[in-house]
Design an enzyme around this catalytic site. Structure first.
Site, short mmCIF file in Angstrom:
data_model
loop_
_atom_site.label_atom_id
_atom_site.label_comp_id
_atom_site.label_asym_id
_atom_site.label_seq_id
_atom_site.Cartn_x
_atom_site.Cartn_y
_atom_site.Cartn_z
N SER A 1 0.78 -1.33 -0.03
CA SER A 1 -0.15 0.02 -0.09
C SER A 1 1.04 1.21 0.00
O SER A 1 2.09 1.20 0.71
CB SER A 1 -0.79 -0.04 1.47
N TYR A 30 -1.42 -0.61 11.15
CA TYR A 30 -1.73 -1.36 9.88
C TYR A 30 -0.65 -0.99 8.70
O TYR A 30 -0.13 -1.98 7.98
CB TYR A 30 -3.03 -0.77 9.18
N LYS A 87 2.31 -3.65 6.96
CA LYS A 87 2.81 -3.72 5.52
C LYS A 87 4.35 -3.60 5.15
O LYS A 87 4.91 -4.16 4.44
CB LYS A 87 1.97 -2.62 4.58
P1 NAD Z 1 -10.66 -7.08 1.78
O1 NAD Z 1 -11.07 -7.18 3.08
O2 NAD Z 1 -11.97 -7.10 0.84
O3 NAD Z 1 -10.09 -8.54 1.09
C1 NAD Z 1 -9.29 -9.25 2.08
C2 NAD Z 1 -9.63 -10.71 2.28
O4 NAD Z 1 -8.72 -11.54 3.01
C3 NAD Z 1 -11.03 -10.82 2.92
O5 NAD Z 1 -11.82 -11.63 1.81
C4 NAD Z 1 -10.69 -11.40 3.94
O6 NAD Z 1 -12.10 -12.32 4.34
C5 NAD Z 1 -9.58 -12.00 3.79
N1 NAD Z 1 -8.75 -12.59 4.99
C6 NAD Z 1 -8.48 -11.51 5.94
N2 NAD Z 1 -7.74 -12.38 6.98
C7 NAD Z 1 -7.57 -13.82 6.49
C8 NAD Z 1 -6.94 -14.79 6.80
N3 NAD Z 1 -6.24 -14.78 8.05
N4 NAD Z 1 -7.13 -15.91 6.16
C9 NAD Z 1 -7.50 -15.98 5.11
N5 NAD Z 1 -8.30 -15.23 4.83
C10 NAD Z 1 -8.11 -13.90 5.33
O7 NAD Z 1 -9.77 -6.20 1.23
P2 NAD Z 1 -9.26 -5.61 -0.18
O8 NAD Z 1 -9.53 -4.25 -0.23
O9 NAD Z 1 -9.73 -6.35 -1.13
O10 NAD Z 1 -7.53 -5.68 0.14
C11 NAD Z 1 -6.76 -6.67 -0.49
C12 NAD Z 1 -5.32 -6.45 -0.06
O11 NAD Z 1 -4.85 -5.18 -0.54
C13 NAD Z 1 -5.24 -6.44 1.58
O12 NAD Z 1 -3.90 -6.96 2.00
C14 NAD Z 1 -5.05 -4.81 1.77
O13 NAD Z 1 -4.23 -4.39 2.96
C15 NAD Z 1 -4.48 -4.37 0.42
N6 NAD Z 1 -4.51 -2.95 0.26
C16 NAD Z 1 -6.06 -2.54 -0.05
C17 NAD Z 1 -6.24 -1.32 -0.22
C18 NAD Z 1 -7.75 -0.65 -0.32
O14 NAD Z 1 -8.01 0.57 -0.47
N7 NAD Z 1 -8.65 -1.42 -0.55
C19 NAD Z 1 -5.39 -0.27 -0.35
C20 NAD Z 1 -3.89 -0.70 -0.27
C21 NAD Z 1 -3.53 -1.90 -0.07
#
Ligand code: NAD
Ligand code: UDP
Length: 358
Positions: A144, A170, A174
């Site tokens: 991120s 958080y 990362k």
């Molecule tokens: P999200 O919460 O929709 O998806 C994450 C998924 O991981 C969920 O389906 C959740 O159920 C699953 N999960 C969490 N812990 C788990 C575990 N221990 N075992 C198995 N599954 C698990 O989030 P997203 O927006 O799709 O983000 C995906 C990734 O991208 C994350 O790592 C997030 O930190 C990163 N990210 C997201 C954003 C954003 O704005 N959405 C920005 C930068 C980085």
């Protein structure tokens, strides 16, 4: 002609031994994971997903298969369960891994830092161990722009060598994970790791079938604005109107989630050129203010989105946007959708699914 084209496409999507290439996608049911699975399946990759549904719904996976017109293999498991992850590698001939799974709410991470370290760092340790045991060393990781902290305006646009300085638990998970990935990549094992630093992923699949489904009150701008537009919430609070920007509101680099998904496809294809660990920004290079987003959302919806300027939100950086040049150079990828495309697609998803997947 059509048959010849199909033959070329099949050849492109199969490995050297002729079989389809298979990717393990962690967090497959989540917001970015689900969009990426559609793009991967459409491109000919076989996909096995894993998720514990902590922040997602199985309905998303049904819709992924429906959109792609192909099945997706799936295992419900917590990534910290090493035996369950070993079993996935034993059953599936996995070529590469995309690791989305984790928790992502900055505010919650301040209240529950151990939960964040255990889930995000713990899951990654478990995954890397299973990959090592299975002899799979190709990884694309969800990082991120939060790893850059709250840099000054004159540090924009951010490049991959810009200083890192995570300011929340958080963000630190990362950064720790990126450091851990650098450590494993420095061993004599043949790791090839791309860490994709997303800026602000927003929008939804143009079909309106999959999209972001936040639990409870959304923390983020776009889902909140769209819930106001659909009548689930009354009014958007714009956090701060007195920042040193042209209209006084903060500026971010909003990127369409399908562009982000396509960035992962490009990253998988680029792993062959990676040595060790490499971070890459996934952004558009264009900054938009909160009021510009509100205006674009209003254009998509057809009526203005009710909003009011309130106090600043503590900890917000004034201006953050990417230099996306490395992604173009290294992955051959750049974002192709603009803020209006984002809002039109997000609105379609919100209208068709006012209560998300519920
Ligand atoms: P999200 O919460 O929709 O998806 C994450 C998924 O991981 C969920 O389906 C959740 O159920 C699953 N999960 C969490 N812990 C788990 C575990 N221990 N075992 C198995 N599954 C698990 O989030 P997203 O927006 O799709 O983000 C995906 C990734 O991208 C994350 O790592 C997030 O930190 C990163 N990210 C997201 C954003 C954003 O704005 N959405 C920005 C930068 C980085
Ligand atoms: N924001 C806002 N109202 C909201 C949510 C967010 O004004 O209800 C602003 C926030 O202050 C920031 C921008 O919108 O300037 C993007 O915030 P978001 O939480 O979506 O992303 P991030 O802070 O992680 O960049």
């Amino acid at each position: 002609m059509a048959r010849r084209l199909r033959g070329i496409m099949d050849a492109m999507s199969t490995g050297e031994n002729g079989r389809s290439r298979k990717v393990l996608v962690t967090g497959a049911a989540g917001y970015i994971g689900s969009h990426t699975c559609v793009v991967l399946l459409e491109a000919g990759w076989d996909v096995v997903g894993v998720d514990n549904f902590d922040n997602s719904s199985p309905v998303a996976l049904e819709r992924v298969a429906e959109l792609a017109g192909r099945p997706i293999d799936f295992v419900e498991a917590d990534l910290r369960d090493s035996a369950a992850i070993d079993a996935i590698f034993a059953e599936h001939d996995v070529d590469a891994v995309i690791h989305f799974a984790g928790l992502k709410a900055v505010g919650q991470s301040v209240a529950e830092p151990l939960l964040y370290h255990d889930t995000n760092v713990g899951s990654t340790i478990s995954l890397l161990g299973a990959m090592t045991r299975a002899g799979v060393f190709d990884l694309v990781f969800s990082s991120s722009c939060t790893v850059y902290g709250s840099p000054d305006v004159d540090a924009m646009p951010l490049i991959e060598s810009s200083p890192t300085n995570a300011v929340s638990p958080y963000g630190r998970t990362k950064l720790f994970i990126e450091e851990m990935l650098q450590d494993v990549a420095a061993t004599d094992q043949p790791w090839r790791v791309l860490s994709l630093r997303y800026f602000n992923p927003v929008g939804a699949h143009p079909s309106g079938r999959i999209g972001e489904d936040p639990v409870g009150i959304p923390n983020n701008l776009m889902p909140y604005a769209m819930q106001v537009a659909v009548g689930v919430r009354e009014e958007l609070s714009v956090f701060g109107g007195d920042y040193p920007t042209p209209d006084g509101t903060c500026i971010r680099d909003y990127i369409h989630v399908v562009d982000v998904a396509e960035g992962h496809l490009a990253a998988l294809d680029a792993l062959d050129t990676v040595e060790g660990f490499e971070p890459i920004n996934l952004g558009t290079g264009v900054g938009s203010s909160v009021l510009e987003v509100v205006a674009a959302a209003g254009r998509a919806v057809g009526t203005p989105v009710a909003h009011r300027i309130v106090d600043r939100r503590p900890g917000d950086a004034v201006t953050v946007y990417a230099d996306p040049a490395a992604a173009l150079q290294r992955l051959g990828w750049k974002a192709t959708r603009d803020l209006d495309d984002i809002c039109v697609d997000h609105w379609r998803w919100q209208q068709k699914n006012p209560n998300g997947y519920r």
